[in-house]
Write an enzyme that holds these catalytic residues in place. Structure first.
Site, PDB file in Angstrom:
ATOM      1  N   CYS A 164       0.796  -1.187  -0.021  1.00 50.18           N
ATOM      2  CA  CYS A 164      -0.179  -0.092   0.044  1.00 50.18           C
ATOM      3  C   CYS A 164       0.936   1.254   0.090  1.00 50.18           C
ATOM      4  O   CYS A 164       1.306   1.715   1.142  1.00 50.18           O
ATOM      5  CB  CYS A 164      -0.864   0.110   1.242  1.00 50.18           C
ATOM      6  SG  CYS A 164      -1.923   1.563   1.274  1.00 50.18           S
ATOM      7  N   CYS A 205      -0.845   4.501   1.849  1.00 45.45           N
ATOM      8  CA  CYS A 205      -0.584   4.152   3.333  1.00 45.45           C
ATOM      9  C   CYS A 205       0.876   4.320   3.778  1.00 45.45           C
ATOM     10  O   CYS A 205       1.008   5.073   4.635  1.00 45.45           O
ATOM     11  CB  CYS A 205      -1.020   2.682   3.868  1.00 45.45           C
ATOM     12  SG  CYS A 205      -2.345   1.966   3.229  1.00 45.45           S
ATOM     13  N   ASP A 206       1.704   3.663   3.396  1.00 45.93           N
ATOM     14  CA  ASP A 206       3.123   3.552   3.865  1.00 45.93           C
ATOM     15  C   ASP A 206       4.019   4.423   3.064  1.00 45.93           C
ATOM     16  O   ASP A 206       5.125   4.598   3.707  1.00 45.93           O
ATOM     17  CB  ASP A 206       3.682   1.955   3.833  1.00 45.93           C
ATOM     18  CG  ASP A 206       2.591   1.331   4.838  1.00 45.93           C
ATOM     19  OD1 ASP A 206       2.176   1.950   5.762  1.00 45.93           O
ATOM     20  OD2 ASP A 206       2.509   0.262   4.369  1.00 45.93           O
TER      21      ASP A 206
END
Lengths: 78, 301
Positions: free
Chosen positions: B130, B133-134
């Protein structure tokens, strides 16, 4: 005594948004630490959790990786 | 007994939920997450009505729309099995067992894994599925994106503004994503595209330190701190063993979203509908809900 809750998050991660909403819905006071803009906090999160995925939720000394609702409920007694 | 159970809460499941709520159906939604892949997407510029919106924003809008109706959503629950008896569909989850007259499978797709040594050990230790997200954790670092399609390009476009250098490891001889995205990636000064190369190993100590790639028969090492795996998706259809699926595991549907199992409908990326798009998934979700409604009206249970 109230437990100290910190959430290490990034503004774009969906599980971070859900975790924060969950805490708010349960009237939990928490400190939101944006690791995308704070390198030191990012290092701290990696050191404490041994990994780089967000969110990481610290309830006092207990480290919860991810939006693990059941563990959050247990840790906070809500 | 419930009239309907919707499995999944991405664009297809949520839209099905909104339609079912407006038809005043007695139903619930079971889903591991809310928003599905949309919540993990970067910029969305092809959802009509929004010239520009981010994936998480659009997912939040979907959820807000769904929450306007009092819909019973069982979040964080995973469906393990779906079966059919004479006049009901039974769904077994990791927490409970449910019965309904009809079901809509809208469980979407999940990231395909590389299947190389080191992948599991370094998951969330520099290796992630992701970028949305990261990605922000890799500011100023060197990273690799694995893949050459739209999701790989989406990740690349996000990361090139964050990371120091982005290596795109693409197994095919050219990138296959949309031209608009390809051009942006190719024009960036800090993106290196390695076509015809595949990952053979992820290495590191506590965290990722790099990967080994095979290129033109030769193996080489590439030092990176972050690895973003974007090599396609697989359908979340394992629990629907009794429903006909195609060679990719996608649930077969007809133009009314009916599956091979009576009373069971399916919508969105988990199906064999041509083209996987947020707007298509949403449209399919509405069709599935209307088909389920019609099915109930025709069968006076």
């Amino acid at each position: 005594m109230e437990k100290k809750v910190r959430i290490y998050s990034t503004p774009t991660c969906p599980y971070c948004i859900r975790a924060k909403q969950f805490l708010k819905d349960n009237n939990v006071v928490f400190e939101d630490v944006d690791v995308s803009s704070d390198d030191q906090a990012a290092e701290e999160m990696i050191a404490k959790s041994g990994q780089m995925g967000v969110p990481v939720i610290a309830v006092d000394d207990e480290i919860i990786v991810g939006f693990d609702k059941e563990r959050i409920v247990r840790a906070l007694g809500i | 007994m419930l009239e309907l159970i919707i499995v999944g809460a991405g664009p297809a499941g949520i839209t099905a939920g909104v339609y079912a709520a407006r038809k005043r159906m007695d139903f619930l939604v079971i889903s591991g997450d809310i928003g599905g892949q949309t919540a993990w997407s970067g910029d969305v510029e092809n959802y009509t009505g929004y010239q520009f919106v981010t994936g998480p924003e659009l997912a939040a809008k979907f959820e807000e729309h769904m929450r306007r109706y009092r819909i019973d959503v069982r979040e964080g629950e995973l469906v393990r099995e779906l079966s059919r008896s004479q006049d009901a569909v039974t769904l077994t989850t990791d927490k409970a067992r449910y019965e309904a007259r009809t079901a809509i499978i809208a469980s979407g797709k999940r990231s395909r894994e590389l299947g190389v040594p080191g992948e599991k050990e370094f998951k969330n230790k520099g290796l992630t599925y992701c970028a949305t997200c990261d990605g922000p954790l890799f500011s100023g670092k060197d990273v690799a994106v694995i893949g050459g399609g739209n999701s790989a390009l989406d990740a690349t476009l996000q990361l090139m503004n964050i990371a120091r250098r982005v290596h795109v490891i693409n197994a095919a001889s050219a990138l296959t994503g949309d031209a608009v995205m390809r051009e942006k990636a190719e024009a960036a000064g800090n993106v290196a595209i390695l076509n015809g190369s595949s990952v053979t190993q992820v290495y590191g100590e506590k965290m990722v330190q790099g990967l080994e790639i095979s290129r033109g028969g030769k193996k080489e090492r590439l030092a990176v701190q972050g690895i973003f795996v974007e090599i396609g998706l697989i359908p979340n259809s394992e629990f629907a063993q009794g429903v006909a699926r195609n060679e990719y595991g996608e649930i077969k549907v007809n133009s009314r979203n009916e599956t091979s199992m009576e009373g069971v409908f399916a919508a969105g990326d988990v199906t064999d509908v041509p083209e996987k798009q947020i707007i298509i998934a949403a449209g399919e979700g509405s069709k599935a809900a209307l088909s389920a409604f019609r099915y109930l009206a025709q069968h006076k249970f």
